[in-house]
Design an enzyme around this catalytic site. Structure first.
Site, mmCIF file in Angstrom:
data_model
loop_
_atom_site.group_PDB
_atom_site.id
_atom_site.type_symbol
_atom_site.label_atom_id
_atom_site.label_comp_id
_atom_site.label_asym_id
_atom_site.label_seq_id
_atom_site.Cartn_x
_atom_site.Cartn_y
_atom_site.Cartn_z
ATOM 1 N N HIS A 181 14.498 -9.340 -12.999
ATOM 2 C CA HIS A 181 14.024 -7.986 -12.706
ATOM 3 C C HIS A 181 14.442 -7.609 -11.288
ATOM 4 O O HIS A 181 14.180 -8.369 -10.355
ATOM 5 C CB HIS A 181 12.502 -7.900 -12.828
ATOM 6 N N TYR A 204 3.677 0.146 -10.126
ATOM 7 C CA TYR A 204 2.497 0.303 -9.280
ATOM 8 C C TYR A 204 2.107 1.767 -9.308
ATOM 9 O O TYR A 204 2.971 2.649 -9.166
ATOM 10 C CB TYR A 204 2.808 -0.051 -7.821
ATOM 11 N N PRO A 223 -2.431 -11.161 -4.993
ATOM 12 C CA PRO A 223 -1.217 -11.120 -5.833
ATOM 13 C C PRO A 223 -0.344 -9.886 -5.608
ATOM 14 O O PRO A 223 0.638 -9.707 -6.317
ATOM 15 C CB PRO A 223 -1.766 -11.111 -7.269
ATOM 16 N N LYS A 282 3.358 -13.545 -4.140
ATOM 17 C CA LYS A 282 3.851 -14.516 -3.152
ATOM 18 C C LYS A 282 3.186 -15.890 -3.210
ATOM 19 O O LYS A 282 3.689 -16.835 -2.607
ATOM 20 C CB LYS A 282 3.671 -13.955 -1.726
ATOM 21 N N TYR A 314 10.540 -8.655 -0.599
ATOM 22 C CA TYR A 314 9.901 -8.556 -1.912
ATOM 23 C C TYR A 314 10.553 -9.528 -2.904
ATOM 24 O O TYR A 314 9.866 -10.266 -3.620
ATOM 25 C CB TYR A 314 10.020 -7.109 -2.395
#
Ligand code: FAD
Length: 412
Positions: A75, A199, A290, A294, A385
């Site tokens: 992804h 998100y 979360p 990480k 990220y």
């Protein structure tokens, strides 16, 4: 009472403990692993699923990612919605090619266990370490259901509130933050795969949707701090997710809820990861929310670093373990800062009156557009990220070459 001895006692067979145990055995060390859960309970615990580029590259070089790379998905984009605008962050492109792998934690743990046992290692499942105490020479003695285990070093890979941290004089405490909200966590059947992490920055509160497998998705809903699950039946959860995330159409819709819980949102970093012959790795030393995916990734990175430092310490390098602690505490703070920044972007300030929410959302939309745009800010976010770059770890010994590596014994 039975008394056993080992060179390195690893407490906990989560991602940190398993990767560390693999690497130390390949370095020729005598390793003993204790896990309090049964094997089936350990391999059934669903948590993470979004793995960093550098972590998977590292596992791949170790020969520990065959199933992950065969069955997992890559992804490189996420979507962030705010005030009706949906912004796509193409972090794969912005980072210069680093992308996540999506593969459920419990499958990775299963693969690591399978391979460890196939390589000749053993794990004491259903065997909690009850306490760790020093002997007369200051060496750790672990109290286990199988009797005492004496070790040159004990490594706590036993998650938050672990027994090894409890043996530090200060309990391995350190600064922490309790966020002013919690997340309802949901695993749900979905009618189509999650194409990208989504998100939602929403006036009613944050919501998130993460890929896991083709027919199961991980969902998050912001709820007030201290919220209890009882007030949230399946219909209410589904309705809130659909509303905040704008699900439907091409996006999957949550069906049967397979698992629900409330995650108390906290960040914490121990002041120390080492006390003499006691060491910590992973969640035992630092817990991160979360938000940026990480925790597991940091746990594997700790294990990789420690797997270089421990053999060096056993070979007489006095600074090796302090170097581990210094590097990994610095990394833990970088991770906390990234996750905290992301949380700040995804949530409205606590207690904001309704008439001020649009202003706060509009500010967040500006920040979302900036991290999605080509340029230094977008590139920096994307690299953090996706976990671009490489893990610092020891030279990698494929299992076939392990017999050629000088064998170390318990004598040191
Ligand atoms: P753990 O996985 O907690 O393993 C510790 C092990 O030690 C356990 O198996 C435990 O049973 C054992 N143990 C404890 N005490 C003892 C004892 N006394 N004796 C013997 N054994 C003991 N991270 C990511 O990187 N990406 C994600 O996408 C992500 N998503 C998440 C989603 C959710 C809902 C949650 C809750 C977490 C998520 N995380 C994510 C975080 C990740 O799951 C953890 O950070 C990770 O499991 C830490 O690995 P660890 O090996 O340090 O600890």
């Amino acid at each position: 009472m039975t008394i056993r001895s080992t060179t390195v006692a690893v407490v906990g067979a989560g991602p940190a403990g398993l990767v560390l145990a693999h690497l130390l055995r390949r370095a020729g060390l005598d390793v003993t692993v204790h896990e309090r859960l049964t094997r089936s309970a350990l391999e059934g615990a669903a948590r993470a699923g979004v793995l960093e580029h550098r972590v998977v590259e590292y596992l791949r070089r170790l020969g520990l990612a065959d199933r992950l790379t065969a069955e997992g998905e890559r992804h490189g984009r996420c979507e962030i919605s705010c005030l009706g605008e949906e912004v796509t962050v193409d972090y794969g492109a912005l980072s210069g090619g680093a992308r996540h792998w999506v593969y459920p934690q419990q499958l990775l743990v299963r693969d690591l266990v399978d391979r460890y046992l196939a390589d000749g290692g053993t794990i004491a499942f259903g065997s909690p370490v009850e306490a760790v105490v020093p002997d007369a020479a200051g060496r750790p003695v672990l109290r286990t259901p199988d009797g005492e285990l004496r070790a040159a070093y004990a490594v706590g890979c036993d998650g938050a509130h672990g027994v090894v941290a409890a043996a530090f004089p200060d309990g391995a405490e350190g600064p922490g933050r309790r966020y002013p909200y919690d997340w309802l966590t949901v695993l749900a059947r979905i009618d189509r795969p999650v194409a990208a992490v989504r998100y939602a920055v929403h006036a009613d509160g944050f919501a998130g949707m993460m890929p896991r497998t083709a027919d199961v998705g991980r969902f998050y809903l912001e709820v007030p701090a201290g919220e209890r699950l009882e007030g949230w039946d399946a219909d209410r959860i589904r309705a809130a997710l659909v509303h905040r995330l704008g699900l439907g159409g091409a996006a999957p819709v949550p069906g049967e809820l397979l698992e629900t819980g409330v995650l108390r949102m906290r960040g914490r970093v121990a002041r120390r990861m080492r006390h003499g012959r006691l060491l910590l790795a992973g969640d035992a030393a630092h817990t991160v929310t979360p938000s940026g995916a990480k925790g597991l990734n940091s746990a594997v990175a700790d294990a990789a670093d420690l797997a270089g430092a421990l053999p060096a310490a056993l070979d007489g390098d006095d600074g090796a373990l302090d170097g581990y602690q210094r590097r990994r505490l610095e990394a833990a703070w970088r991770t906390q800062e990234f996750s905290d920044r992301l949380l700040d972007l995804l949530h409205l300030p606590a207690g904001l009156p309704p008439e001020q929410r649009e202003f706060a959302l509009r500010l967040r939309l500006e920040r979302i557009r900036r991290i999605a745009a080509p340029g230094p800010e977008g590139a920096a976010f994307a690299r953090d990220y996706a976990g671009a770059g490489e893990l610092a770890g020891p030279g990698v010994w494929p299992p076939a070459q392990r017999s050629a590596v000088a064998s170390r014994t318990t004598a040191r």
